[in-house]
Design a protein around this motif. Structure first.
Motif, mmCIF file in Angstrom:
data_model
loop_
_atom_site.group_PDB
_atom_site.id
_atom_site.type_symbol
_atom_site.label_atom_id
_atom_site.label_comp_id
_atom_site.label_asym_id
_atom_site.label_seq_id
_atom_site.Cartn_x
_atom_site.Cartn_y
_atom_site.Cartn_z
ATOM 1 N N PRO A 240 0.813 -1.225 0.000
ATOM 2 C CA PRO A 240 0.000 0.000 0.000
ATOM 3 C C PRO A 240 0.844 1.271 0.000
ATOM 4 C CG PRO A 240 -0.822 -1.556 1.617
ATOM 5 C CD PRO A 240 0.496 -2.088 1.152
ATOM 6 N N PHE A 241 1.994 1.223 0.686
ATOM 7 C CA PHE A 241 2.846 2.418 0.740
ATOM 8 C C PHE A 241 3.487 2.708 -0.616
ATOM 9 C CE2 PHE A 241 7.315 3.876 1.345
ATOM 10 C CZ PHE A 241 7.017 5.198 1.644
ATOM 11 N N VAL A 242 4.042 1.679 -1.257
ATOM 12 C CA VAL A 242 4.701 1.863 -2.549
ATOM 13 C C VAL A 242 3.710 2.336 -3.603
ATOM 14 C CG1 VAL A 242 5.905 0.667 -4.415
ATOM 15 C CG2 VAL A 242 6.537 0.209 -2.045
ATOM 16 N N ASN A 243 2.465 1.852 -3.524
ATOM 17 C CA ASN A 243 1.446 2.258 -4.496
ATOM 18 C C ASN A 243 0.780 3.587 -4.158
ATOM 19 O OD1 ASN A 243 1.182 0.063 -6.567
ATOM 20 N ND2 ASN A 243 0.916 -1.184 -4.736
ATOM 21 N N GLY A 244 1.166 4.184 -3.017
ATOM 22 C CA GLY A 244 0.619 5.484 -2.651
ATOM 23 C C GLY A 244 -0.746 5.438 -2.000
ATOM 24 N N TRP A 245 -1.186 4.248 -1.593
ATOM 25 C CA TRP A 245 -2.491 4.139 -0.959
ATOM 26 C C TRP A 245 -2.460 4.566 0.501
ATOM 27 C CZ3 TRP A 245 -2.733 -1.548 -2.984
ATOM 28 C CH2 TRP A 245 -2.859 -1.533 -4.379
ATOM 29 N N THR A 246 -1.315 4.422 1.137
ATOM 30 C CA THR A 246 -1.180 4.818 2.544
ATOM 31 C C THR A 246 0.081 5.653 2.706
ATOM 32 O OG1 THR A 246 0.091 2.827 3.082
ATOM 33 C CG2 THR A 246 -2.309 2.713 3.378
ATOM 34 N N SER A 247 0.106 6.420 3.777
ATOM 35 C CA SER A 247 1.325 7.165 4.096
ATOM 36 C C SER A 247 2.307 6.232 4.799
ATOM 37 C CB SER A 247 1.002 8.352 5.004
ATOM 38 O OG SER A 247 0.610 7.894 6.289
ATOM 39 N N LEU A 248 3.510 6.729 5.017
ATOM 40 C CA LEU A 248 4.539 5.938 5.684
ATOM 41 C C LEU A 248 4.101 5.543 7.095
ATOM 42 C CD1 LEU A 248 7.443 4.859 5.370
ATOM 43 C CD2 LEU A 248 8.231 6.978 6.387
ATOM 44 N N VAL A 249 3.554 6.481 7.829
ATOM 45 C CA VAL A 249 3.124 6.207 9.204
ATOM 46 C C VAL A 249 1.983 5.201 9.210
ATOM 47 C CG1 VAL A 249 2.124 7.227 11.281
ATOM 48 C CG2 VAL A 249 3.898 8.453 10.039
ATOM 49 N N GLU A 250 1.042 5.355 8.289
ATOM 50 C CA GLU A 250 -0.082 4.410 8.217
ATOM 51 C C GLU A 250 0.412 3.000 7.887
ATOM 52 O OE1 GLU A 250 -3.411 7.678 6.664
ATOM 53 O OE2 GLU A 250 -2.277 6.446 5.247
ATOM 54 N N SER A 251 1.382 2.904 6.988
ATOM 55 C CA SER A 251 1.934 1.588 6.638
ATOM 56 C C SER A 251 2.636 0.941 7.833
ATOM 57 C CB SER A 251 2.921 1.723 5.476
ATOM 58 O OG SER A 251 2.263 2.065 4.290
ATOM 59 N N SER A 252 3.354 1.743 8.611
ATOM 60 C CA SER A 252 4.033 1.190 9.791
ATOM 61 C C SER A 252 3.009 0.674 10.804
ATOM 62 C CB SER A 252 4.929 2.251 10.434
ATOM 63 O OG SER A 252 4.174 3.302 10.996
ATOM 64 N N ALA A 253 1.887 1.389 10.940
ATOM 65 C CA ALA A 253 0.827 0.932 11.851
ATOM 66 C C ALA A 253 0.210 -0.369 11.342
ATOM 67 C CB ALA A 253 -0.240 2.015 11.986
ATOM 68 N N ILE A 254 0.014 -0.470 10.015
ATOM 69 C CA ILE A 254 -0.518 -1.711 9.426
ATOM 70 C C ILE A 254 0.421 -2.875 9.724
ATOM 71 C CG2 ILE A 254 -0.981 -2.885 7.240
ATOM 72 C CD1 ILE A 254 -1.983 -0.190 6.152
ATOM 73 N N GLY A 255 1.730 -2.643 9.581
ATOM 74 C CA GLY A 255 2.704 -3.698 9.852
ATOM 75 C C GLY A 255 2.668 -4.161 11.296
ATOM 76 N N ALA A 256 2.602 -3.211 12.219
ATOM 77 C CA ALA A 256 2.583 -3.561 13.643
ATOM 78 C C ALA A 256 1.307 -4.327 14.006
ATOM 79 C CB ALA A 256 2.691 -2.288 14.480
ATOM 80 N N ILE A 257 0.166 -3.859 13.501
ATOM 81 C CA ILE A 257 -1.114 -4.518 13.812
ATOM 82 C C ILE A 257 -1.170 -5.907 13.183
ATOM 83 C CG2 ILE A 257 -3.609 -4.404 13.410
ATOM 84 C CD1 ILE A 257 -3.332 -1.328 13.574
ATOM 85 N N THR A 258 -0.695 -6.018 11.926
ATOM 86 C CA THR A 258 -0.722 -7.314 11.244
ATOM 87 C C THR A 258 0.145 -8.335 11.964
ATOM 88 O OG1 THR A 258 -1.003 -6.144 9.131
ATOM 89 C CG2 THR A 258 -0.401 -8.462 9.020
#
Length: 440
Positions: A240-258
């Motif tokens: 999602p981050f590379v494709n521009g769907w999420t910001s860097l911070v949002e992607s880090s939160a997705i990683g931690a939650i996943t």
């Protein structure tokens, strides 16, 4: 006293304090604030306060605890162990296959954690005993683990590159993307070395015995699914981050939650795992924040003295050095400092001087961030006091001596120098991906 002399006095005082064993952030912050007060009176004490405010307003810093937490959850819950079991079974029939699998393990652990210490811990405690038991050469596999774990500070999400981004005021996302191809290239070069070495000397990496390879296809597929889980978690965060769907911070939160949800679903999340993960995350995050805070304060004073312009004038006008020669000298200084300092300390000490100087010389700061990181990897493994050498000595079994550890890293350091030269000669190895993603 001239500003140049004040700058030299600041730098030498800071180095002296570090040599006495003072904490990095304490030595750097103290010298920065003290110099500000002596130069500009009580108003200079605001340097530390303004640095703290700048740090607190830097939104991407939220990625730091998120990625560290993700890495520790995967490590503490033993999900990362499944990776090695997968490589053990699937790569065993290949000559040197377990060493190759260990390098791939180090790459994936790096992509999960962003710290070289995590890769070293997993490699030394899980992979090393198995490799020795299977008859692999102790010097080769010791070098494999040290070299592979060093990729943690280059392959995204690198915590060190977050620190560099803050000090150099560069986008974290671009720095992470810049580290992808150099990191994968270096891993491929390590693997190529192992393949060639084991082809020439098969006894260094024997094929796994038939008894150990006699595993049903169903069991192989089960191990493959379990081992691929960390890769799925990483993909869930980065795509999602590379494709521009999420910001860097949002992607880090997705990683931690996943990662947390995966540990819960596998039944490996308990009070001990959660508490260890949170405590470790808090400790490392606070350490990095203190270091960044001190670096910002010191850098503000150092830059305000005009030290960078004075040094640039010394190298280019008085000594007549061209920008590339200056850059090479800077890289050599990192390698020398790496014999007695870790990566964050090196960056914080020289960042106020090197980062503005690189910009004045006309080099790209994103590209230089990758060069700094590769050079730090080399410094990590350079005797007599390379950081990784002593980590390995602390974790390795008794039959592996310090002499073995020193000799094991020689070929891998050579590979790293080749990789550094390639990135310096062909900057697009690092810059193509961030330029493509960000549409430059």
């Amino acid at each position: 006293m001239s500003y140049e002399m004040i700058a030299i006095l600041m730098f030498s005082t800071m180095m002296l304090m570090l040599m006495t064993g003072q904490r990095v952030f304490g030595a750097i912050g103290f010298v920065g604030v003290l110099a500000a007060v002596l130069l500009w009176g009580t108003g200079g004490s605001d340097i530390g306060f303004s640095a703290a405010m700048k740090l607190m307003k830097w939104y991407p810093l939220l990625t730091l605890p998120m990625f560290i937490f993700m890495g520790y959850v995967l490590s503490e819950s033993k999900i990362a162990d499944d990776l090695y079991k997968m490589f053990h079974v699937w790569m065993g029939p290949v000559r040197g296959g377990l060493a190759i699998g260990t390098i791939l393990l180090m790459v994936l652990v790096s992509a999960m954690n962003g710290l070289s210490v995590a890769g070293m811990a997993i490699g030394a405690t899980i992979a090393l005993p198995e490799l020795l038991k299977r008859g692999y050469d102790k010097r080769m596999v010791t070098g494999v683990i040290q070299a592979g774990s060093s990729l943690g500070i280059l392959v995204p999400p690198s915590v060190v590159l977050v620190l560099y981004a803050m000090i150099a005021r560069q986008p974290v996302g671009q720095l992470w993307l810049a580290g992808v191809f150099p990191g994968l290239m270096m891993a491929a070069m390590f693997i190529l070395y192992v393949v060639i070495r084991c082809r020439i000397q098969p006894e260094l990496g024997p094929v796994l015995p038939e008894a150990d390879r006699n595993i049903t296809r169903a069991e192989k597929m089960r191990l493959l699914r379990a081992g691929l889980l960390p890769i799925v978690i990483f993909a869930t965060m980065m795509i999602p981050f590379v494709n521009g769907w999420t910001s860097l911070v949002e992607s880090s939160a997705i990683g931690a939650i996943t990662a947390f949800v995966a540990a819960v679903l596998k039944g490996r999340m308990n009070r001990t795992v959660f508490e260890n993960s949170v405590r470790s995350t808090l400790g490392i995050s606070c350490m990095f924040m203190w270091i960044i805070l001190a670096a910002l304060g010191f850098g503000a004073v150092f830059d305000g003295l005009g030290a960078v312009k004075a040094i640039d004038s010394l190298f280019t006008d008085q000594l007549g050095l061209d920008p590339w020669m200056i850059l090479i000298l800077m890289q050599l200084s990192f390698i020398i400092m790496g014999t007695f300092l870790d990566d964050t300390a090196m960056l914080v000490i020289v960042a106020p001087l090197y980062v503005p100087l690189v910009q004045v010389l006309g080099f790209d700061l994103i590209w230089y961030g990758v060069l700094y990181t590769i050079t730090t990897q080399i410094a990590y493994m350079t005797p007599p006091f390379g950081y990784n050498l002593f980590l390995m000595r602390a974790m390795a079994p008794k039959e592996i001596t310090l002499k073995d550890i020193y000799r094991s890293i020689v070929p891998f350091v050579g590979v790293m120098f080749v990789a550094l030269a390639l990135v310096m000669i062909f900057p697009q190895i690092a810059l193509w991906l961030p330029n493509y993603v960000y549409g430059k």
